[in-house]
Design an enzyme around this catalytic site. Structure first.
Site, PDB file in Angstrom:
ATOM      1  N   ASP A 135      36.980  20.669  61.198  1.00  0.00           N
ATOM      2  CA  ASP A 135      36.224  21.574  62.072  1.00  0.00           C
ATOM      3  C   ASP A 135      34.893  21.988  61.448  1.00  0.00           C
ATOM      4  O   ASP A 135      34.217  22.874  61.956  1.00  0.00           O
ATOM      5  CB  ASP A 135      37.064  22.822  62.365  1.00  0.00           C
ATOM      6  CG  ASP A 135      37.477  23.546  61.086  1.00  0.00           C
ATOM      7  OD1 ASP A 135      37.186  23.022  59.978  1.00  0.00           O
ATOM      8  OD2 ASP A 135      38.073  24.633  61.181  1.00  0.00           O
TER       9      ASP A 135
ATOM     10  N   HIS B 129      34.587  23.276  58.377  1.00  0.00           N
ATOM     11  CA  HIS B 129      34.694  24.388  57.428  1.00  0.00           C
ATOM     12  C   HIS B 129      34.570  23.912  55.991  1.00  0.00           C
ATOM     13  O   HIS B 129      34.778  22.741  55.681  1.00  0.00           O
ATOM     14  CB  HIS B 129      36.002  25.166  57.632  1.00  0.00           C
ATOM     15  CG  HIS B 129      37.220  24.554  57.012  1.00  0.00           C
ATOM     16  ND1 HIS B 129      38.184  23.884  57.738  1.00  0.00           N
ATOM     17  CD2 HIS B 129      37.650  24.533  55.732  1.00  0.00           C
ATOM     18  CE1 HIS B 129      39.148  23.468  56.932  1.00  0.00           C
ATOM     19  NE2 HIS B 129      38.854  23.838  55.711  1.00  0.00           N
TER      20      HIS B 129
ATOM     21  N   ASP C 268      38.947  30.191  47.158  1.00  0.00           N
ATOM     22  CA  ASP C 268      39.583  30.904  48.274  1.00  0.00           C
ATOM     23  C   ASP C 268      41.053  31.081  47.925  1.00  0.00           C
ATOM     24  O   ASP C 268      41.536  30.506  46.942  1.00  0.00           O
ATOM     25  CB  ASP C 268      39.397  30.173  49.614  1.00  0.00           C
ATOM     26  CG  ASP C 268      39.952  28.752  49.604  1.00  0.00           C
ATOM     27  OD1 ASP C 268      40.743  28.397  48.695  1.00  0.00           O
ATOM     28  OD2 ASP C 268      39.588  27.983  50.501  1.00  0.00           O
TER      29      ASP C 268
END
Lengths: 242, 242, 242, 242
Positions: B130, B132, B67
């Site tokens: 969370d 992710h 990413d």
């Protein structure tokens, strides 16, 4: 990643599936194959039988069924095993010790049993018109489910579906059927999905090109790192990228 | 299937992750590794660097980031590559030709690029509080997404998240970041997830024991047939079955 | 093909070997490892033990010894198993059911036993100064030999070699020892050879750069498609291409 | 370990070999196949061609020849490539970019070229009546040889053998031919050997049941951990254990 192979017709789809299956037969060490009943593989088994029949050199193979609809009130094989026996195990003379039956009595231990056997090397399955694979019809199981029992009451129309499965013998409709769940199937090291016919074209498009969604259970399988989809031209006719 | 390994602490988690990474380094043929930035792997890279530094015998390895948060208005590396450079590529003297950068300019070709390179042999990633992984925060991507751009406008709180990522330089906040999607990550042949700390205990429990759900993106990865989760005792403290 | 890794010293050789071994420990399915006794792996086992000790998560591993010198007239473990117990199995608390002993009583069934277990995933072995591996000393076995018994009379000097092995207890010298043969070892899916010290430099050069010859038994192993040789700088000092 | 499959006749041997080859065709990532010319695979290629012809979905495959007898004084393809073109590459319309030619000009770089391509996934080869594979006739190469040139002067009878290969055109007899050596072939990740006919029965027995010996070059291949031998009943007729 998903490898899509489009064949000119049902016969070629069946031949390529046999080729892939046979490559597992020829392995030197114990190999675990889960295979599908249903109508899509009928020709495939016809082609496969003569190669495997009485072939002691393929004795390393362990066969598994991946779902079962028991006939209520009987001790005999259920719908899936009856069909596998008719199409493949009996004509190919597969010894009983090579066949590992999943049924309504042992399904709770099935995932652990497979794990101890070293995992499934290949699971071959078809695609239902509603997007199901094995007994994972929309609304019956969740992506995270392992092998489990699905009660007939799970969906209002399930009684009719199962009644059809047991040949319209009302007294043989079971209270539940059993199936490897999405999580169980994704554990297989390789997946082979076979799809044939124009009546499968719409759902195949949805499975391959649509979102990954529990309402289309097979959409999940497209995320398996080693899945091969063999579809004939008719089934693939609506795909955008071919 | 998912293999869970619980270590006594962060140090041992880091050591086991290095052991797994090093087993890929020693392979004889070109090998593709996508690796994570973030804070979890900091100790891991400290341990790894001396083994890999100036080590011509590990020249077969191709490294990938998965990413990137670009700094708006600059041509320099984004947040992820800057961190990977600082923690690993620079101290280990990895030659530029072994580093395959994903950024805001080439992300549309990333999945095909990896495919032509033969696929990722391993992707090592962390777990966000969370749920992710990579840049797949809840509500930003779908299970079926490949590598894509996520606009900052995707969620009301994303601006603050990204502002934090770019070190509170308001003028550097980009309009979008890029990330390999769930579908891209599931294509990797092997996945290694590392998790450390009590603040990860609740989400790890949800990821491993809860439903597979797009609101907890990492829950999907548990369905990968070859995923190893290395978690320290603190992170694993809430798990039912250990 | 053979992958050669040269480390700066014995300690680093041991660490890299542990890394490779640990990558097998972390596998999700039953895994078969044949491991070596002798002096080369001493440090390696010291490093390995704390990772493996009482570690239920590595219960999938089946351990095998690959040769044995029995103590004549006793029912106790032979030389190899005694050393493995001392260096690894005992300090690491490996449960007996994970240890598959090769000895003078079961050696004839050993190859078939391994085959039924699914084959060895890895065999880790050292290199003798005379080029031997396992119990395959020059002049004792042929490249095509499976696991077999080697009579002490095979070579004039074998009595002294074995007398040394049994700790100079004259009455304990057996009539034969047993060893996996070259053909058995080549069946392993992966081989790891560890080599340390200047006293191994000459034979390592011969093994890697010389002809494949039954007089240098280990030269054959260089033809295994998945062999990794980890040698320290001293052992590698005479190699032409490094 | 070696897996022996005995078929009822030449046709079935050809079909099983096609099945194994096709399983490689269906792989999702670039795959490297070295294939054999000669007479044994003639039927095999006839069966294979319609599956592969103009089949864009099998574009991942890289094909290699493994030996070559050049026609002296010409720039055209040598004997092996001419035969592969005739039997397979031309009728199947394999694009040139998928064909990686080994010849008398590039043979010195061949092993390194294959290594950089990621290694051969499969090499399919036949068995010569004298026990040779590829161009490794008894007395021409050693077990430790990589790809090399074999001078016609290597054996007194080699001139006649090569004269026959080039169709009795005296002026086309080259000074040397090139071949992957035993060491090169053993590097392949998988080997498929096909054998047909009673005239091969004696040598097949020697290869499988006799010693591993440079005078019977193919005896070495039986030590490859992933070799499949498909032999028809005639070729297998002298084997002790079937």
């Amino acid at each position: 990643m998903m490898k899509l192979i489009i064949t000119k017709d049902y016969q070629e789809m069946s031949e390529l599936a046999v080729q892939l299956l046979m490559s597992y037969m020829m392995k030197e060490y114990p190999t675990n194959l889960a295979i599908t009943a249903g109508t899509t593989p009928e020709r495939l088994y016809e082609i496969l039988v003569p190669y495997v029949k009485d072939h002691g050199q393929f004795a390393n193979i362990n066969y598994f069924n991946f779902d079962e609809v028991p006939y209520k009130g009987t001790d005999s094989y259920g719908v899936t095993m009856s069909n596998l026996n008719r199409m493949f195990f009996h004509p190919a003379n597969i010894p009983a010790k090579q066949i590992h039956v999943l049924d309504e009595k042992n399904y709770k231990e099935h995932d652990e049993y497979i794990e101890k056997m070293g995992g499934l090397d290949l699971i071959m399955l078809g695609l239902g018109k509603d997007g199901h694979f094995c007994g994972n019809l929309p609304g019956t199981t969740k992506f995270g489910d392992l092998t489990s029992a699905v009660p007939i009451s799970v969906r209002p129309d399930m009684y009719d579906i199962i009644l059809d499965e047991v040949g319209y013998q009302v007294d043989k409709v079971p209270d539940f059927y059993v199936t490897m769940g999405p999580k169980s199937v994704m554990r297989a090291k390789n997946i082979l999905m076979i799809v044939s016919g124009t009546h499968k074209a719409e759902i195949l498009k949805q499975v391959i090109e649509g979102p990954v969604d529990e309402h289309v259970p097979s959409s999940l399988l497209m995320l398996h790192p080693f899945i091969t989809v063999i579809a004939d031209k008719d089934a693939a006719s609506l795909l955008t990228a071919k």
